[in-house]
Structures are given as C-alpha cells and as structure tokens.
Design an enzyme around this catalytic site. Sequence first.
Site, mmCIF file in Angstrom:
data_model
loop_
_atom_site.group_PDB
_atom_site.id
_atom_site.type_symbol
_atom_site.label_atom_id
_atom_site.label_comp_id
_atom_site.label_asym_id
_atom_site.label_seq_id
_atom_site.Cartn_x
_atom_site.Cartn_y
_atom_site.Cartn_z
ATOM 1 N N HIS A 1 -14.356 -35.736 -29.835
ATOM 2 C CA HIS A 1 -14.940 -36.300 -31.053
ATOM 3 C C HIS A 1 -13.965 -36.068 -32.207
ATOM 4 C CE1 HIS A 1 -17.717 -37.919 -33.778
ATOM 5 N NE2 HIS A 1 -18.837 -37.362 -33.350
ATOM 6 N N HIS B 1 -16.102 -39.042 -37.794
ATOM 7 C CA HIS B 1 -17.329 -38.767 -38.535
ATOM 8 C C HIS B 1 -17.359 -37.455 -39.313
ATOM 9 C CE1 HIS B 1 -19.384 -41.642 -35.454
ATOM 10 N NE2 HIS B 1 -18.631 -42.269 -36.338
ATOM 11 N N TYR C 1 -16.311 -34.503 -38.661
ATOM 12 C CA TYR C 1 -16.359 -33.226 -37.967
ATOM 13 C C TYR C 1 -14.956 -32.607 -37.946
ATOM 14 C CZ TYR C 1 -20.976 -35.004 -36.993
ATOM 15 O OH TYR C 1 -22.234 -35.511 -37.154
#
Length: 382
Positions: free
Chosen positions: A184, A187, A189
């Site tokens: 990931h 977004h 993070y």
Amino acid sequence: MSRTYQHRKPDALFEPAEVGALRLANRIVMAPLTRNRAGPGLVPSPFAAEYYSQRASAGLIIAEATQISAQAQGYSGTPGCYTDAQVAGWRTVTDAVHAKGGKIVVQLWHTGRVSHTSFQKDGQAPVGPSAIRANTKTFVAGQGFVDCSMPRALELAELPGIVEDFRYASTRALEAGFDGVELHGAHGYLLDAFLRDGTNHRTDAYGGSIERRSRLLLEVTEACANAIGADRLGIRISPVSTAGDSHDSDPQPLFEHVVDRLNPLGLAYVHVVEGETGGARDSLPFDYAALRDRFKGVWMVNNGYDRQMASDAVASGCVDLVSFGRLLLANPDLVERFRKGAALNPLMEAATFYGGGAHGYTDYPTLDQLQKPSEPAPSPVT
C-alpha cells in the site's frame, strides 16, 4: 513519446491474463476494501472466508489492507499478518478462495500518521516522516470517528526496522497461503507520506529531493521482492488522491520517478488510483498515460470504472486489469453480471460498510439466488 499498444478483442475483460507468477481467469480484480471486522488479536473475521470465497470468480482478489506490525495499525478492527494466529486466520480465507479456483493477494500497509494513540503501545504517538498531524479522522471502537493523533517523526535509525517489518509480513503472507502481496503505497499512509513534500519535511537521506523522498518506498519494494519474488509483488499508488491528507506540490515528476525506479524490478503489477479516491476522476490535472508509458509490466487501474469503461480500457491495450471496490462489495458474482449485462445490487446501508457481522458483508445475493423460483403453492385438496 507515447507508446503504441496492441488492441485486444472487445470482450478481453473476460479473457485470462498472465500477471507475474499468476494466471488469472479474467481481468476483473477485487480492490482492497477495509471492512473493520477483525476479531481479537486482529485475526480476520470468522466471516472473512465466506466473504472472499463468494467473490472468487474475480480474476484476482486483493484482500483488505493488513498491518505489518502492531505499530502499523490506524483503525479499529483491521487485521494483521505478523502473528501466528493472524496467519492461521488468513489461511482459512486463502484455502476457501483457492477451493473455488480463485487467486488472492493481500495488501500490506503501515498507516503511519493516519492513526491514534489508542492503537499504539503504551499510548505513544503514531509515527510519520515528520511531526505533522494528519488533517483527517480515524475510527476508534467505542469512540467513533476521532481526529488522528499528532505523530512523531521516525528516527533515521528506525527506518531499517520499517523495511524489515514489511519484508517479514510479506513472507508471513505466503505462509498464510496468499498468492502474492500488494504494497500500500497510496492514500496518505506511511509509504505515501514519505513520498509527498506536503507531509515529508525531513532534511536527511529520506527527505528533500524526489529521489530521497522515494527512498523508503523503493527500499520496501526491493526487500519484499527479494523475499517473496518480484513476480508475486504488486504496489498501489494514488498520484493525486487527497485521502489521508495526502498532498504534493508537483505529483507528476514525483510519480514518474517512482515508476521509472519500479520498472526494472520485474513486479507483477502496478495498481493506480486515478483521480480522487471514491470521487472525481479529474480532481487534479495528471497525465496518467505518460505514467503508464514508463512502465513495461502489467498496469491495473481503479476508481469509478463501470462495465463499459473497463471493457474499453482493456480492449485498448494500454490497461491490463481493472479493479472494482463497491461493485464487488455489493455483487459477489460481478463477473457473471458483467458478462450477461445484468442489473447490479444496490449497496446496503452505509452502517454495514465498516464493522459489524455478516449483514452487509456476506448476505448480498447472487443472480442465481435472486432468480431461484419460489416454493410452489400446495395443491388444493379435492
């Protein structure tokens, strides 16, 4: 200069695809969807095996964002993949998906500054590239949506440990039966926050220039590729999404550099969120075609695609896979519905999206269930 792509058949969305080490039955992918249903010990929900196996007809399932460590948690009820109990819980999920002929990878994350002290050991501050509070909220069980806590900047000496946590969790993911891993990098993070000049104000080897801000993401990617094989590793990026209070002054050269560096690694795929996550696809100017032209491997796109858009994108040859979030949440048999041009289920009430039990999770009907004839009325007595 733009590349020339070989056009595919109009129905290529439903054709098999080679994606790194994986052979997919079609080019329809289930996007990672946070559902906040993990149980004690952040073990996947007892309903998770049914939920994911119901959707095994998708060419690939990307399981929900999953913590690489205790520090990585940012929301209540999100699962991990670093303890024996978590790995055993995920094994029931992967076995169920494989029993139906599906393929499944897990998205691994560190939420970074998008977190709260209640998730951190001894109530400590979350961590990020710099001590800049995320202007967004997270969900804490018993409290509801709350402001993210002020983070502390990770020390330089801590960064090899972050890389190791990602590497270790990727190996545990394969032990859990996953076919691969998606990192990931989107977004807001941790990996994305290091990329952005709006959230990374460091002056050491991991801050300042595009090259230095990209360093952590690339080190994590290389470590995981070496651990599990690059052909079982993908990565998700969101160049212009403001989710998680993500922002950068000039995302085009930043993400062109990132993709240039990812290109030679031989990854299974790059997964790109186009536009604002869950919102407008043209929220900010960005040349996605120029980005795609820099990557020679499998290219997956996401955000607001319907059947026709996805079919056209795949047929054009410049897109290889299309991921769907809410459409696959509400339609376990989305592939069949797309094939037949059938109507789609509406989403249930928003309260079922995050947290809860089976309702709004495993009880969306398939076409077969909707079309099942009702029980015949009893014959009259004569």
